[in-house]
Enzyme design. Sequence first.
Site, mmCIF file in Angstrom:
data_model
loop_
_atom_site.group_PDB
_atom_site.id
_atom_site.type_symbol
_atom_site.label_atom_id
_atom_site.label_comp_id
_atom_site.label_asym_id
_atom_site.label_seq_id
_atom_site.Cartn_x
_atom_site.Cartn_y
_atom_site.Cartn_z
ATOM 1 N N ASP A 190 14.342 97.722 -12.492
ATOM 2 C CA ASP A 190 15.731 98.695 -12.294
ATOM 3 C C ASP A 190 16.497 97.833 -13.850
ATOM 4 O O ASP A 190 16.477 97.041 -14.567
ATOM 5 C CB ASP A 190 16.372 97.906 -11.228
ATOM 6 C CG ASP A 190 16.437 96.499 -11.291
ATOM 7 O OD1 ASP A 190 18.034 96.360 -12.105
ATOM 8 O OD2 ASP A 190 15.967 95.421 -11.263
ATOM 9 N N SER A 191 17.709 99.287 -14.299
ATOM 10 C CA SER A 191 18.562 99.519 -15.059
ATOM 11 C C SER A 191 18.259 99.334 -16.311
ATOM 12 O O SER A 191 17.044 99.632 -17.758
ATOM 13 C CB SER A 191 19.864 98.533 -14.264
ATOM 14 O OG SER A 191 20.361 98.342 -15.910
ATOM 15 N N ALA A 192 18.320 97.476 -16.602
ATOM 16 C CA ALA A 192 17.919 97.998 -18.292
ATOM 17 C C ALA A 192 15.820 97.222 -17.706
ATOM 18 O O ALA A 192 15.229 97.344 -18.718
ATOM 19 C CB ALA A 192 18.024 95.928 -18.908
ATOM 20 N N VAL A 226 14.765 102.534 -11.560
ATOM 21 C CA VAL A 226 15.652 102.165 -10.467
ATOM 22 C C VAL A 226 16.441 102.435 -11.535
ATOM 23 O O VAL A 226 17.297 101.624 -12.577
ATOM 24 C CB VAL A 226 15.755 101.139 -9.738
ATOM 25 C CG1 VAL A 226 16.926 101.305 -8.727
ATOM 26 C CG2 VAL A 226 13.923 100.874 -8.977
ATOM 27 N N HIS A 337 25.324 102.460 -9.851
ATOM 28 C CA HIS A 337 24.241 101.245 -10.242
ATOM 29 C C HIS A 337 23.326 100.999 -9.489
ATOM 30 O O HIS A 337 23.693 99.581 -9.291
ATOM 31 C CB HIS A 337 24.698 101.146 -11.401
ATOM 32 C CG HIS A 337 24.100 100.016 -12.656
ATOM 33 N ND1 HIS A 337 22.771 101.464 -13.079
ATOM 34 C CD2 HIS A 337 23.395 99.230 -12.997
ATOM 35 C CE1 HIS A 337 22.611 101.438 -14.190
ATOM 36 N NE2 HIS A 337 22.165 99.162 -14.045
#
Length: 364
Positions: A190-192, A226, A337
């Site tokens: 997810d994200s980074a 994600v 987010h």
Amino acid sequence: MTAKTSSDAAERLAVWDRIALVGFSALHWRQRLALTFLRAQRATLPTRYLRWLTRRISTGEAVWTYCSKHNIPHRAVTLDGIAAASSFLEQGVPAPTLHFLDVPAAERATGCTLLYFHGGGFVNPLRGAAHMPFIVRCAETCQAKQAVVLEYALAPEYPYPAQLVQCIEALRYLLYDMQLQPENLVLAGDSAGGQLVGALLAHLVTPSPYAAPMKIEGHFRAALFVSPFVRLPPSSDGGSYVTNHRNDYLTRPQVWANLCGVGHAKDVWNLVFARDSQGLVRKTMITVGTSEVFLDCCRLFAKEYMGVESIFVSRDGDHHLLRDKDFVLVECESEAHVQVALDSVVGYNNGAMHKAIMSWLAGL
């Protein structure tokens, strides 16, 4: 005096307007509660205090605590022998740790392994209440026998691409030392962490100068992104970075690496996501909330570099159709987010993003 007072009042209202509940959205009240709390926290606390709060508990401690509380068998393996491949990483790359979790429903497991990279902008550790329930649920849903969570070094002490180097070593250990097969691996982040999934796949096609090349035989079972960070914000037209900045909780400075900015990017991703025997993954899903600052970036990456179709979903919609999708971008109505992480904190499993991901994983 009066003018100054009126101005101050207007300014205070503007601040709280940024952290107000998304009253006209399609979010459940639990989702709105989690999002509002996080936005209020980021709007009122100094950055140094937020950093202290998020770094009180390391990734390893968070994993151990969650597994102990929920009686999940767990072991940790520290990988030694990593050396920086470039003078750019002046401090070298510390040995990463892999956390192996036995999935509670292992008796019906298909034998696959979920390899998960957590988000946090490369500066924050895994959050136990946010990440762990989601990771375990993902592993259970795709009938994995185990989930593997990478504990990577954090910036700014260890700047990117130290994290990518550690991801590559983690994959090397699973494939070479444990002799797992790519078709039994599901990559997720997810994200980074989503950026790391993409960077890892790109490395297999066009090796990074910071890590040793590696080849694989076969295809990964799936890759799940994600709310991934895939590119830097545009310099002229801010797009969703501007239109969604009051709906999401991220800000423009919270960006790091750029999957869309490398040379010959289309050539790289055409090889990674090829629909024939030459591709690296059999199935890929990207999820993004329509209230995210990353919305436009995810759309661009999915359309221009992955060539996938886009499907809009709500939390009350039919998510079963996603089981048959091999390559897809899912846009989740009004969600922020990594909404699934926020939902985990408040114990809510009926959000659009959560339902979409679980329906897709069930079809692997």
